[in-house]
Design a protein around this motif. Structure first.
Motif, PDB file in Angstrom:
ATOM      1  N   ALA A   4      57.141  61.433   1.855  1.00 10.99           N
ATOM      2  CA  ALA A   4      57.070  61.371   3.315  1.00 10.99           C
ATOM      3  C   ALA A   4      56.516  62.645   3.942  1.00 10.99           C
ATOM      4  CB  ALA A   4      58.462  61.083   3.874  1.00 10.99           C
ATOM      5  N   PHE A   5      56.551  63.748   3.232  1.00 16.00           N
ATOM      6  CA  PHE A   5      56.169  65.041   3.799  1.00 16.00           C
ATOM      7  C   PHE A   5      55.300  65.823   2.818  1.00 16.00           C
ATOM      8  CE2 PHE A   5      60.282  63.819   5.522  1.00 16.00           C
ATOM      9  CZ  PHE A   5      60.023  63.868   6.878  1.00 16.00           C
ATOM     10  N   TRP A   6      54.546  66.757   3.376  1.00 10.32           N
ATOM     11  CA  TRP A   6      53.687  67.633   2.575  1.00 10.32           C
ATOM     12  C   TRP A   6      53.869  69.074   3.025  1.00 10.32           C
ATOM     13  CZ3 TRP A   6      50.547  65.835  -1.296  1.00 10.32           C
ATOM     14  CH2 TRP A   6      50.350  64.465  -1.348  1.00 10.32           C
ATOM     15  N   VAL A   7      53.909  69.988   2.060  1.00 10.33           N
ATOM     16  CA  VAL A   7      53.789  71.413   2.355  1.00 10.33           C
ATOM     17  C   VAL A   7      52.369  71.780   1.942  1.00 10.33           C
ATOM     18  CG1 VAL A   7      54.705  72.217   0.119  1.00 10.33           C
ATOM     19  CG2 VAL A   7      54.842  73.696   2.113  1.00 10.33           C
ATOM     20  N   TYR A  17      46.036  83.463   4.641  1.00  6.05           N
ATOM     21  CA  TYR A  17      46.601  82.150   4.334  1.00  6.05           C
ATOM     22  C   TYR A  17      47.595  81.733   5.409  1.00  6.05           C
ATOM     23  CZ  TYR A  17      44.595  82.756  -0.279  1.00  6.05           C
ATOM     24  OH  TYR A  17      43.715  82.939  -1.317  1.00  6.05           O
ATOM     25  N   ASP A  18      47.666  80.431   5.626  1.00 10.42           N
ATOM     26  CA  ASP A  18      48.652  79.858   6.537  1.00 10.42           C
ATOM     27  C   ASP A  18      49.372  78.752   5.783  1.00 10.42           C
ATOM     28  OD1 ASP A  18      49.967  79.452   9.079  1.00 10.42           O
ATOM     29  OD2 ASP A  18      48.788  77.617   9.268  1.00 10.42           O
ATOM     30  N   THR A  19      50.681  78.766   5.817  1.00  9.83           N
ATOM     31  CA  THR A  19      51.492  77.749   5.150  1.00  9.83           C
ATOM     32  C   THR A  19      52.188  76.921   6.208  1.00  9.83           C
ATOM     33  OG1 THR A  19      51.878  79.247   3.295  1.00  9.83           O
ATOM     34  CG2 THR A  19      53.368  77.384   3.496  1.00  9.83           C
ATOM     35  N   GLY A  20      52.212  75.616   6.009  1.00 10.75           N
ATOM     36  CA  GLY A  20      52.858  74.728   6.958  1.00 10.75           C
ATOM     37  C   GLY A  20      53.331  73.458   6.289  1.00 10.75           C
ATOM     38  N   HIS A  21      53.841  72.544   7.105  1.00 14.41           N
ATOM     39  CA  HIS A  21      54.273  71.248   6.585  1.00 14.41           C
ATOM     40  C   HIS A  21      53.911  70.159   7.587  1.00 14.41           C
ATOM     41  CE1 HIS A  21      57.673  71.985   9.265  1.00 14.41           C
ATOM     42  NE2 HIS A  21      57.848  70.675   9.262  1.00 14.41           N
ATOM     43  N   THR A  22      53.842  68.933   7.075  1.00 12.71           N
ATOM     44  CA  THR A  22      53.457  67.803   7.904  1.00 12.71           C
ATOM     45  C   THR A  22      53.891  66.494   7.245  1.00 12.71           C
ATOM     46  OG1 THR A  22      51.569  66.741   9.010  1.00 12.71           O
ATOM     47  CG2 THR A  22      51.176  67.578   6.802  1.00 12.71           C
ATOM     48  N   VAL A  51      43.906  74.735   0.231  1.00 10.65           N
ATOM     49  CA  VAL A  51      43.875  75.260  -1.136  1.00 10.65           C
ATOM     50  C   VAL A  51      45.066  74.803  -1.964  1.00 10.65           C
ATOM     51  CG1 VAL A  51      42.453  77.268  -0.563  1.00 10.65           C
ATOM     52  CG2 VAL A  51      44.945  77.469  -0.470  1.00 10.65           C
ATOM     53  N   PHE A  52      46.095  74.259  -1.298  1.00  8.89           N
ATOM     54  CA  PHE A  52      47.264  73.779  -2.031  1.00  8.89           C
ATOM     55  C   PHE A  52      48.020  72.787  -1.168  1.00  8.89           C
ATOM     56  CE2 PHE A  52      51.793  73.881  -2.989  1.00  8.89           C
ATOM     57  CZ  PHE A  52      51.780  73.616  -4.353  1.00  8.89           C
ATOM     58  N   SER A  53      48.532  71.750  -1.798  1.00 10.35           N
ATOM     59  CA  SER A  53      49.449  70.838  -1.118  1.00 10.35           C
ATOM     60  C   SER A  53      50.426  70.286  -2.150  1.00 10.35           C
ATOM     61  CB  SER A  53      48.693  69.697  -0.433  1.00 10.35           C
ATOM     62  OG  SER A  53      48.006  68.909  -1.375  1.00 10.35           O
ATOM     63  N   GLN A  54      51.626  70.023  -1.674  1.00  8.86           N
ATOM     64  CA  GLN A  54      52.671  69.495  -2.550  1.00  8.86           C
ATOM     65  C   GLN A  54      53.488  68.471  -1.769  1.00  8.86           C
ATOM     66  OE1 GLN A  54      55.206  72.347  -4.668  1.00  8.86           O
ATOM     67  NE2 GLN A  54      56.974  71.127  -4.055  1.00  8.86           N
ATOM     68  N   VAL A  65      60.758  74.382   0.936  1.00  3.77           N
ATOM     69  CA  VAL A  65      59.590  74.801   0.157  1.00  3.77           C
ATOM     70  C   VAL A  65      58.657  75.643   1.020  1.00  3.77           C
ATOM     71  CG1 VAL A  65      57.550  73.992  -1.106  1.00  3.77           C
ATOM     72  CG2 VAL A  65      59.753  72.851  -1.436  1.00  3.77           C
ATOM     73  N   GLU A  66      58.434  75.233   2.268  1.00  3.25           N
ATOM     74  CA  GLU A  66      57.585  76.007   3.177  1.00  3.25           C
ATOM     75  C   GLU A  66      58.148  77.415   3.366  1.00  3.25           C
ATOM     76  OE1 GLU A  66      55.833  75.998   7.753  1.00  3.25           O
ATOM     77  OE2 GLU A  66      57.374  74.557   7.192  1.00  3.25           O
ATOM     78  N   ARG A  67      59.435  77.514   3.617  1.00  4.26           N
ATOM     79  CA  ARG A  67      60.081  78.816   3.827  1.00  4.26           C
ATOM     80  C   ARG A  67      59.940  79.687   2.574  1.00  4.26           C
ATOM     81  NH1 ARG A  67      64.033  76.919   6.498  1.00  4.26           N
ATOM     82  NH2 ARG A  67      65.219  76.219   4.718  1.00  4.26           N
TER      83      ARG A  67
END
Length: 108
Positions: A4-7, A17-22, A51-54, A65-67
């Motif tokens: 249901a979600f992606w980091v 780099y910017d890290t987020g979730h959606t 460059v990365f998604s999980q 995971v984002e934190r």
């Protein structure tokens, strides 16, 4: 049930780099790319590249995971983006404290 979600980690044009979730990875990356999120970190640093998604199952998991990723060093994020899990593991085990290269103070 699907994920249901992606980091995610985006690489910005200034090599930061910017890290987020959606809950909609394709749409979120397109929003970052189009500058549709005023005030966000990437807005003045476009174009960006994913460059990365999980995938994550729950909101709690994706936030954790984002934190965690946001607390990582640049080297560790780059190793993960490259899929170099041996290096990610090595960097995780490193207990060496390195002094900052920019202390905010000027030399006398």
């Amino acid at each position: 049930m699907g994920m249901a979600f992606w980091v995610y980690i985006l690489k910005c044009t200034d090599d930061s780099y910017d890290t987020g979730h959606t809950d909609n990875l394709e749409m979120r990356v397109a929003e970052h790319q189009a500058g549709e999120i005023p005030g966000c970190y990437t807005h003045q640093r476009r174009p960006v590249s994913l460059v990365f998604s999980q995938p994550c199952v729950t909101r709690e998991e994706v936030l954790a995971v984002e934190r965690q990723i946001k607390g990582w060093s640049r080297a560790k994020k780059e190793a993960m983006a490259a899929g170099n899990w041996t290096e990610v593991s090595r960097l995780s085990k490193s207990k060496v404290v390195r002094p900052s290269t920019s202390s905010g103070r000027t030399a006398k």
